[in-house]
Design a protein around this motif. Structure first.
Motif, mmCIF file in Angstrom:
data_model
loop_
_atom_site.group_PDB
_atom_site.id
_atom_site.type_symbol
_atom_site.label_atom_id
_atom_site.label_comp_id
_atom_site.label_asym_id
_atom_site.label_seq_id
_atom_site.Cartn_x
_atom_site.Cartn_y
_atom_site.Cartn_z
ATOM 1 N N MET A 132 40.843 36.094 36.095
ATOM 2 C CA MET A 132 40.470 34.824 35.467
ATOM 3 C C MET A 132 39.695 35.125 34.182
ATOM 4 N N ASP A 133 39.689 34.171 33.236
ATOM 5 C CA ASP A 133 38.809 34.336 32.075
ATOM 6 C C ASP A 133 37.527 33.530 32.305
ATOM 7 N N ALA A 134 36.604 33.570 31.332
ATOM 8 C CA ALA A 134 35.283 32.959 31.490
ATOM 9 C C ALA A 134 35.351 31.445 31.625
ATOM 10 N N ARG A 135 36.468 30.853 31.212
ATOM 11 C CA ARG A 135 36.597 29.392 31.338
ATOM 12 C C ARG A 135 37.373 28.984 32.594
ATOM 13 N N GLY A 136 37.727 29.989 33.416
ATOM 14 C CA GLY A 136 38.416 29.686 34.665
ATOM 15 C C GLY A 136 39.921 29.603 34.533
ATOM 16 N N GLN A 137 40.480 30.018 33.374
ATOM 17 C CA GLN A 137 41.945 30.017 33.189
ATOM 18 C C GLN A 137 42.512 31.329 33.749
ATOM 19 N N GLU A 138 43.638 31.258 34.418
ATOM 20 C CA GLU A 138 44.241 32.459 34.997
ATOM 21 C C GLU A 138 44.905 33.295 33.912
ATOM 22 N N LEU A 139 44.465 34.554 33.781
ATOM 23 C CA LEU A 139 45.069 35.482 32.818
ATOM 24 C C LEU A 139 46.167 36.308 33.483
ATOM 25 N N GLN A 140 45.947 36.636 34.769
ATOM 26 C CA GLN A 140 46.914 37.458 35.506
ATOM 27 C C GLN A 140 46.976 36.912 36.934
ATOM 28 N N PRO A 141 48.167 36.647 37.462
ATOM 29 C CA PRO A 141 48.237 36.050 38.814
ATOM 30 C C PRO A 141 47.699 36.996 39.885
ATOM 31 N N PHE A 142 47.238 36.412 40.983
ATOM 32 C CA PHE A 142 46.709 37.189 42.103
ATOM 33 C C PHE A 142 47.861 37.884 42.828
ATOM 34 N N ASP A 143 47.651 39.135 43.227
ATOM 35 C CA ASP A 143 48.716 39.940 43.843
ATOM 36 C C ASP A 143 48.638 39.826 45.371
ATOM 37 N N ASP A 144 49.319 38.816 45.936
ATOM 38 C CA ASP A 144 49.324 38.619 47.398
ATOM 39 C C ASP A 144 49.851 39.853 48.132
ATOM 40 N N GLY A 145 50.856 40.495 47.539
ATOM 41 C CA GLY A 145 51.521 41.615 48.204
ATOM 42 C C GLY A 145 50.635 42.833 48.417
ATOM 43 N N ALA A 146 49.546 42.944 47.638
ATOM 44 C CA ALA A 146 48.688 44.138 47.745
ATOM 45 C C ALA A 146 47.655 44.010 48.861
ATOM 46 N N VAL A 147 47.549 42.831 49.486
ATOM 47 C CA VAL A 147 46.459 42.607 50.449
ATOM 48 C C VAL A 147 46.659 43.408 51.738
ATOM 49 N N SER A 148 47.929 43.581 52.194
ATOM 50 C CA SER A 148 48.138 44.331 53.445
ATOM 51 C C SER A 148 47.688 45.785 53.289
ATOM 52 N N GLN A 149 47.989 46.387 52.116
ATOM 53 C CA GLN A 149 47.534 47.756 51.837
ATOM 54 C C GLN A 149 45.995 47.798 51.786
ATOM 55 N N LEU A 150 45.379 46.793 51.160
ATOM 56 C CA LEU A 150 43.911 46.714 51.069
ATOM 57 C C LEU A 150 43.309 46.604 52.472
ATOM 58 N N ALA A 151 43.918 45.794 53.352
ATOM 59 C CA ALA A 151 43.411 45.627 54.719
ATOM 60 C C ALA A 151 43.427 46.961 55.469
ATOM 61 N N GLU A 152 44.483 47.749 55.243
ATOM 62 C CA GLU A 152 44.565 49.070 55.897
ATOM 63 C C GLU A 152 43.443 49.986 55.399
#
Length: 699
Positions: A132-152
């Motif tokens: 996100m930027d300082a005004r709350g606008q999305e600069l890069q979408p959130f990577d849902d697919g990376a969460v399973s690796q993060l959980a491991e």
């Protein structure tokens, strides 16, 4: 909260003692108790105190309509590093926020610099894509697919709690909320703290650090609060339990479990609330609150009946008095200085042969040697016993035995042999050092705040405050002291006068000229809804007050100053008044404003508060008359260093107008007020003890 018919109970769990106070619907104290804290399960000590005061008054659990609780548990867990295994998740590219910190050393020339312990090593720091930027606008979408690796990875590193701090989440928390949702689906037992809930402000190092502190103590505090609630409910308590916060207000158990970092320093905050209330009742505009317990001493400056507050403090400093050497935490707090100087503070001789006191404490287990519970280290309480300042038979209503011989042995063997001094001289030396440590801390705190202690009234309480007040006041050049009623349990009494309140500080950057008033007013409306929901859970009825603030600065500056805003929607026509208010406050702090500079607003604050109980007004006492003593006792005089006779007075027998000349001891169930030889004491119409320093020939 202030039911006129029901009873109200306050419990303050300290490092050494647990204080309990029971009052009626009008706020009159019915019973108090001081029971040893039970470190293995602090709830047991709290239950013992509650049962004692109920038994003393013949009251029963269903009669209690209000219950307020404060505890040092959160503080102690952080200081003693007894929290959960925490991992962090930050935005990709920002793994090293903790390592970089402020990009400076807190002591430029210290070769062997010890860095603050920030709890999370780099091996447990993870990142995820999305920005996100300082005004709350999305600069890069959130990577849902990376969460399973993060959980491991989180499972593999043994993380019990996770601090999530994504860039600019305070402006738009969507990514943080999504990450929590997906992580809990994969790891349902994980405790998760989100930075936009804990500390929704710009400056990512402070925000991450606060979120880590919250995550670190959250599992322990959640289970403690649940156990506390369950045990009291099993006894028959029917009303909700409210928790004291560091900012001097109260909040619900649910909010406390979600944001336990708000409970840090909640016990001492009660003492500052009590002192501020007494200041208002007596019309004293400049006060020094002095709270000395068994483990620590707390000093707080109170001006215009309001304790000094701060938005940030540090925990567990690597270098005790150096700013920047601790773990920064950004929450609203009552600002006070706390030092390791209490009745249980251990005295020792260092390797240079100097007598030192604290910061280590004997606590409640085993406690000072005089308590005869297995403690052998010489403590401040042992020194007070040795000097005759504690009456063994009447200490803690006779429920806690005092062994004078054990105190003397501890002082003689631990320190006396090393320094070749008798135990009386060692005791005198221990008192001199601990009192000077406290006075020096007070002087330093006042100087840092640009204030003078000399003209202030000291309000002293806590188990050891009244015993040491005259000795600390003399060193701090304070001439007047007030000891309130039931001072031994002062912080718990303060809880009963605290309003239910909740404060939110949120970042929303703009220059003053370019304020989007429609967006700003909607932003405040959202904060009001959130804060009022928390307050109404604890105070369902009664009037609520709101205070709004803006944190403003000149363009290019690194720090902001607080400006109070009107409690209404802002409009374009308010800009000149906002500029004028900022420049006046800036001139007050820095002597002059800077003309023609762009003014920025970084943070906005909102505090919602319930109505506190009405102030008590008591009659003036015009006539003073000497009080008749109940006996005499040999004490070591702190002014001359010689043994001499001191009068003994029972506080319960003293009446408004009674006057006592020092040296004297005024004894009550939970503490003793020591009237030094260079002080006199009298009772006012509210039965407060006033100690006035006699100046002639005693300088």
């Amino acid at each position: 909260m202030h039911n006129k018919n029901g009873l109200r109970l306050a419990v303050d769990i300290g490092g050494t003692f647990t204080d309990t106070v029971l009052v009626d619907g009008q706020g009159h104290i019915l019973a108090t108790a001081k029971t040893p804290t039970t470190p293995k399960n602090p709830t047991l000590g709290a239950l013992a105190g509650a049962k004692y005061v109920l038994g003393k008054t013949g009251a029963d659990w269903p009669q209690i309509s209000g219950f307020i609780h404060g505890t040092t548990l959160a503080t102690n867990a952080l200081i003693e590093r007894r929290g959960a295994v925490v991992a962090t998740v930050t935005s990709e590219g920002f793994r090293d926020i903790l390592e970089i910190a402020y990009e400076r050393r807190y002591n430029q020339y210290e070769i062997n610099l010890v860095k603050p312990d920030l709890i999370v090593p780099r091996a447990r720091a993870f990142t995820i894509k999305g920005r996100m930027d300082a005004r709350g606008q999305e600069l890069q979408p959130f990577d849902d697919g990376a969460v399973s690796q993060l959980a491991e990875e989180l499972s593999a590193c043994g993380a019990e709690a996770v601090a999530i701090c994504l860039m600019h989440a305070y402006a738009n928390p969507t990514h943080e909320l999504r990450l929590r949702e997906l992580l809990l689906a994969a790891l349902p037992d994980l405790t998760i703290s989100l930075s936009h809930e804990v500390s929704p402000e710009a400056r990512e190092f402070d925000r991450l650090s606060t979120t880590i502190a919250n995550a670190y103590i959250q599992p322990q505090m959640e289970s403690y609060l649940a156990d506390f609630q369950a045990r009291f409910s099993d006894e028959g308590l029917q009303c909700p339990i409210l928790m004291m916060t560091a900012g001097g207000g109260m909040t619900t158990m649910q909010t406390a479990a979600r944001l336990p970092i708000r409970l840090v320093e909640s016990g001492p905050a009660g003492g500052a609330i009590l002192a501020a209330r007494i200041a208002a009742e007596t019309g004293e505009r400049e006060v020094l609150s002095f709270d000395m317990g068994g483990t620590t001493a707390k000093l707080c400056l109170i001006d215009q009946y309001r304790p000094q507050t701060a938005r940030k403090f540090e925990i567990a400093r690597a270098a005790r008095f150096i700013k920047g050497s601790g773990m920064p935490v950004r929450i609203p707090v009552i600002e006070m200085i706390e030092i390791g100087a209490g009745g249980g503070s251990i005295a020792h001789v260092d390797r240079l042969g100097r007598l030192q006191v604290g910061p280590e404490s004997a606590g409640s287990e085993p406690g000072p040697a005089a308590f005869a519970k297995g403690g052998t280290d010489p403590t401040v309480t042992d020194a007070d016993v040795m000097q005759g300042l504690i009456e063994p038979g009447r200490f803690a209503e006779g429920r806690l035995g005092i062994d004078t011989d054990a105190a003397e042995t501890a002082l003689a063997s631990g320190i006396g042999q090393a320094l070749e001094l008798n135990s009386a001289k060692v005791a005198h030396g221990v008192s001199e050092i601990v009192d000077e440590n406290m006075a020096a801390a007070g002087r330093m705190h006042a100087v840092e705040s640009g204030k003078d202690l000399g003209a202030r009234l000291m309000i002293a309480f806590g188990g050891n405050g009244p015993l040491h007040a005259t000795r600390v006041a003399r060193r701090a050049q304070v001439d007047r002291i007030l000891i309130p009623r039931d001072p031994g349990v002062g912080s718990a009494v303060g809880f009963l006068f605290a309003p239910v309140s909740f404060e939110i500080i949120r970042s929303r950057y703009s220059t003053l000229e370019a304020l989007d008033f429609e967006g700003l007013n909607a932003f405040f409306d959202a904060m009001i809804s959130e804060a009022e929901a928390v307050v109404r859970a604890g105070a369902p009825e009664g009037r609520l007050t709101r205070q709004r603030q803006a944190f403003m600065r000149y363009h290019g500056q690194g720090h902001e100053i607080e400006i109070t805003l009107p409690d209404r929607a802002l409009k374009e026509a308010d800009i000149p008044a906002l500029r004028k208010t900022f420049e006046e406050e800036y001139s007050r702090q820095f002597s002059r404003a800077v003309p023609g500079m762009t003014i920025e607003v970084l943070n906005w604050a909102l505090e919602v508060t319930s109505e506190p109980p009405a102030l008590e007004h008591y009659p003036e006492t015009l006539e003073k008359k000497p009080a008749r003593p109940d006996g005499q006792r040999r004490i070591l005089c702190d002014v001359t260093g010689e043994w001499r006779e001191a009068e003994i007075h029972e506080r319960a027998a003293l009446r408004p107008g009674d006057q006592v000349s020092g040296p004297a001891l005024i004894i009550e169930p939970q503490t003793t007020t020591f009237v030094s030889a260079d002080f006199s004491a009298h009772l006012d119409g509210g039965s407060n003890i006033w100690l006035i320093r006699k100046r002639e020939g005693n300088r």
